[in-house]
Design a protein around this motif. Sequence first.
Motif, PDB file in Angstrom:
ATOM      1  N   PRO A  95       0.808  -1.226   0.000  1.00 49.94           N
ATOM      2  CA  PRO A  95       0.000   0.000   0.000  1.00 49.94           C
ATOM      3  C   PRO A  95       0.839   1.273   0.000  1.00 49.94           C
ATOM      4  O   PRO A  95       0.366   2.326  -0.437  1.00 49.94           O
ATOM      5  N   GLN A  96       2.072   1.192   0.462  1.00 48.70           N
ATOM      6  CA  GLN A  96       2.922   2.379   0.497  1.00 48.70           C
ATOM      7  C   GLN A  96       3.300   2.854  -0.897  1.00 48.70           C
ATOM      8  O   GLN A  96       3.725   4.001  -1.079  1.00 48.70           O
ATOM      9  N   CYS A  97       3.137   2.001  -1.904  1.00 51.18           N
ATOM     10  CA  CYS A  97       3.507   2.369  -3.272  1.00 51.18           C
ATOM     11  C   CYS A  97       2.484   3.311  -3.899  1.00 51.18           C
ATOM     12  O   CYS A  97       2.856   4.269  -4.571  1.00 51.18           O
ATOM     13  N   GLY A  98       1.200   3.035  -3.701  1.00 49.73           N
ATOM     14  CA  GLY A  98       0.162   3.919  -4.214  1.00 49.73           C
ATOM     15  C   GLY A  98      -0.006   3.883  -5.722  1.00 49.73           C
ATOM     16  O   GLY A  98      -0.507   4.851  -6.313  1.00 49.73           O
ATOM     17  N   LEU A  99       0.390   2.799  -6.357  1.00 50.34           N
ATOM     18  CA  LEU A  99       0.331   2.708  -7.818  1.00 50.34           C
ATOM     19  C   LEU A  99      -1.105   2.586  -8.305  1.00 50.34           C
ATOM     20  O   LEU A  99      -1.850   1.717  -7.862  1.00 50.34           O
ATOM     21  N   GLY A 100      -1.484   3.433  -9.253  1.00 54.01           N
ATOM     22  CA  GLY A 100      -2.816   3.387  -9.830  1.00 54.01           C
ATOM     23  C   GLY A 100      -2.877   2.570 -11.102  1.00 54.01           C
ATOM     24  O   GLY A 100      -1.875   2.411 -11.809  1.00 54.01           O
ATOM     25  N   TRP A 101      -4.055   2.072 -11.410  1.00 51.84           N
ATOM     26  CA  TRP A 101      -4.247   1.295 -12.631  1.00 51.84           C
ATOM     27  C   TRP A 101      -3.948   2.137 -13.864  1.00 51.84           C
ATOM     28  O   TRP A 101      -3.502   1.620 -14.900  1.00 51.84           O
ATOM     29  N   ASN A 102      -4.172   3.461 -13.753  1.00 54.18           N
ATOM     30  CA  ASN A 102      -4.023   4.329 -14.917  1.00 54.18           C
ATOM     31  C   ASN A 102      -2.574   4.489 -15.352  1.00 54.18           C
ATOM     32  O   ASN A 102      -2.291   4.652 -16.546  1.00 54.18           O
ATOM     33  N   THR A 103      -1.623   4.440 -14.404  1.00 53.76           N
ATOM     34  CA  THR A 103      -0.212   4.465 -14.802  1.00 53.76           C
ATOM     35  C   THR A 103       0.147   3.178 -15.530  1.00 53.76           C
ATOM     36  O   THR A 103       0.839   3.198 -16.561  1.00 53.76           O
ATOM     37  N   LEU A 104      -0.301   2.041 -15.032  1.00 53.43           N
ATOM     38  CA  LEU A 104      -0.051   0.778 -15.726  1.00 53.43           C
ATOM     39  C   LEU A 104      -0.670   0.795 -17.122  1.00 53.43           C
ATOM     40  O   LEU A 104      -0.057   0.328 -18.089  1.00 53.43           O
ATOM     41  N   ALA A 105      -1.860   1.351 -17.242  1.00 49.43           N
ATOM     42  CA  ALA A 105      -2.508   1.429 -18.545  1.00 49.43           C
ATOM     43  C   ALA A 105      -1.764   2.366 -19.482  1.00 49.43           C
ATOM     44  O   ALA A 105      -1.664   2.103 -20.691  1.00 49.43           O
ATOM     45  N   GLY A 106      -1.237   3.464 -18.945  1.00 52.75           N
ATOM     46  CA  GLY A 106      -0.465   4.364 -19.788  1.00 52.75           C
ATOM     47  C   GLY A 106       0.771   3.688 -20.348  1.00 52.75           C
ATOM     48  O   GLY A 106       1.108   3.841 -21.533  1.00 52.75           O
ATOM     49  N   ILE A 107       1.459   2.907 -19.510  1.00 50.78           N
ATOM     50  CA  ILE A 107       2.633   2.170 -19.975  1.00 50.78           C
ATOM     51  C   ILE A 107       2.220   1.107 -20.993  1.00 50.78           C
ATOM     52  O   ILE A 107       2.846   0.953 -22.047  1.00 50.78           O
ATOM     53  N   GLY A 108       1.158   0.368 -20.685  1.00 47.53           N
ATOM     54  CA  GLY A 108       0.711  -0.665 -21.607  1.00 47.53           C
ATOM     55  C   GLY A 108       0.288  -0.116 -22.960  1.00 47.53           C
ATOM     56  O   GLY A 108       0.490  -0.762 -23.995  1.00 47.53           O
ATOM     57  N   ALA A 109      -0.274   1.098 -22.959  1.00 49.37           N
ATOM     58  CA  ALA A 109      -0.660   1.726 -24.222  1.00 49.37           C
ATOM     59  C   ALA A 109       0.554   2.042 -25.069  1.00 49.37           C
ATOM     60  O   ALA A 109       0.587   1.773 -26.277  1.00 49.37           O
ATOM     61  N   VAL A 110       1.580   2.628 -24.440  1.00 46.99           N
ATOM     62  CA  VAL A 110       2.771   3.017 -25.185  1.00 46.99           C
ATOM     63  C   VAL A 110       3.572   1.800 -25.622  1.00 46.99           C
ATOM     64  O   VAL A 110       4.100   1.745 -26.737  1.00 46.99           O
ATOM     65  N   GLU A 111       3.670   0.798 -24.754  1.00 48.82           N
ATOM     66  CA  GLU A 111       4.512  -0.357 -25.049  1.00 48.82           C
ATOM     67  C   GLU A 111       3.944  -1.255 -26.137  1.00 48.82           C
ATOM     68  O   GLU A 111       4.679  -1.733 -27.002  1.00 48.82           O
ATOM     69  N   SER A 112       2.647  -1.522 -26.111  1.00 45.66           N
ATOM     70  CA  SER A 112       2.106  -2.527 -27.037  1.00 45.66           C
ATOM     71  C   SER A 112       0.667  -2.265 -27.456  1.00 45.66           C
ATOM     72  O   SER A 112       0.009  -3.164 -27.969  1.00 45.66           O
ATOM     73  N   ILE A 113       0.185  -1.028 -27.235  1.00 53.93           N
ATOM     74  CA  ILE A 113      -1.224  -0.709 -27.496  1.00 53.93           C
ATOM     75  C   ILE A 113      -2.118  -1.734 -26.788  1.00 53.93           C
ATOM     76  O   ILE A 113      -2.990  -2.365 -27.370  1.00 53.93           O
ATOM     77  N   HIS A 114      -1.825  -1.929 -25.517  1.00 57.41           N
ATOM     78  CA  HIS A 114      -2.605  -2.834 -24.661  1.00 57.41           C
ATOM     79  C   HIS A 114      -2.597  -4.272 -25.182  1.00 57.41           C
ATOM     80  O   HIS A 114      -3.606  -4.983 -25.125  1.00 57.41           O
ATOM     81  N   GLY A 115      -1.425  -4.697 -25.666  1.00 60.76           N
ATOM     82  CA  GLY A 115      -1.303  -6.073 -26.136  1.00 60.76           C
ATOM     83  C   GLY A 115      -1.869  -6.321 -27.517  1.00 60.76           C
ATOM     84  O   GLY A 115      -2.062  -7.481 -27.895  1.00 60.76           O
ATOM     85  N   SER A 116      -2.074  -5.243 -28.293  1.00 56.32           N
ATOM     86  CA  SER A 116      -2.679  -5.409 -29.622  1.00 56.32           C
ATOM     87  C   SER A 116      -1.726  -5.066 -30.759  1.00 56.32           C
ATOM     88  O   SER A 116      -2.147  -5.004 -31.914  1.00 56.32           O
ATOM     89  N   TYR A 117      -0.450  -4.848 -30.460  1.00 58.87           N
ATOM     90  CA  TYR A 117       0.517  -4.461 -31.486  1.00 58.87           C
ATOM     91  C   TYR A 117       0.578  -5.494 -32.610  1.00 58.87           C
ATOM     92  O   TYR A 117       0.628  -6.704 -32.366  1.00 58.87           O
ATOM     93  N   LEU A 118       0.531  -4.982 -33.846  1.00 63.25           N
ATOM     94  CA  LEU A 118       0.609  -5.826 -35.046  1.00 63.25           C
ATOM     95  C   LEU A 118      -0.428  -6.954 -35.050  1.00 63.25           C
ATOM     96  O   LEU A 118      -0.167  -8.078 -35.469  1.00 63.25           O
ATOM     97  N   GLY A 119      -1.624  -6.621 -34.569  1.00 60.12           N
ATOM     98  CA  GLY A 119      -2.720  -7.574 -34.633  1.00 60.12           C
ATOM     99  C   GLY A 119      -2.782  -8.579 -33.502  1.00 60.12           C
ATOM    100  O   GLY A 119      -3.634  -9.465 -33.518  1.00 60.12           O
ATOM    101  N   ALA A 120      -1.905  -8.459 -32.515  1.00 61.80           N
ATOM    102  CA  ALA A 120      -1.963  -9.361 -31.366  1.00 61.80           C
ATOM    103  C   ALA A 120      -3.202  -9.042 -30.523  1.00 61.80           C
ATOM    104  O   ALA A 120      -3.794  -7.970 -30.629  1.00 61.80           O
TER     105      ALA A 120
END
Length: 251
Positions: A95-120
């Motif tokens: 709990p001390q980290c305070g990480l939100g789902w939205n930061t993870l989603a922002g990274i996932g969007a940039v890294e792989s378009i939420h796992g959909s890169y090149l039709g995945a």
Amino acid sequence: MRARAGAVACAAVLLLTACGPNPTGGLRDALERDYPPAPRQALPEAGADRAADVDPVADLARPRWLRDTAERTGIPRRALAAYAGASLRLAETMPQCGLGWNTLAGIGAVESIHGSYLGASADADGLVSPPIIGIALDGSEGVMEILDTDGGELDGDVRWDRAVGPMQFIPTTWADFAQDGNLDGRADPHQIDDAVLTAAHYLCASGGDLTSDDGWQAALAAYNRSVSYAHDVADLATSYGQEPDAGEPGA
């Protein structure tokens, strides 16, 4: 919403290995540049009668919240369940980290378009296929040189390392932080619950308190030192984490 930076960005980042530890002194250099402030870290609505220690992360968020948030943001529901569940799991275990789902989603969007890169895409069990494999980290222009460290086990390359999976981990970082997010007894960088929960642990280990500017910036700099990358993630995380207006679905 589309990711605005190039997909599979971690595999070709300037000055730093893909999703790996910073070189000595590199973190301070990165944070002296124009990094954005931390976006608000948003937590999803938890489902009833769920426990972080016994349920896969994909089952932790409230189904109605997933439906409404997927519709609002355009994030595929299966990927959203992984982001939301990982943040709820960390809220219980770190709990001390305070990480939100939205930061993870922002990274996932940039890294792989939420796992959909090149039709995945992620199937119902969270396995992303075809596998998302980054470019060879062979020291060519703009790319770090990392000789193979895993015998090609994760990335299929026995000469060079490559970033793998929807959150784009290099094999050494995966070996250090891998998590079993779907509780099937193994950690797989191509399974989105495992990959997102691993990213969450890596971010918290790198930044400490991600609700603070210093903590969030340190975590993003560890994931990718690019200033433009951090701005893209921050902008997406801010957009994703906006509360719906009164009267809208999910409000």
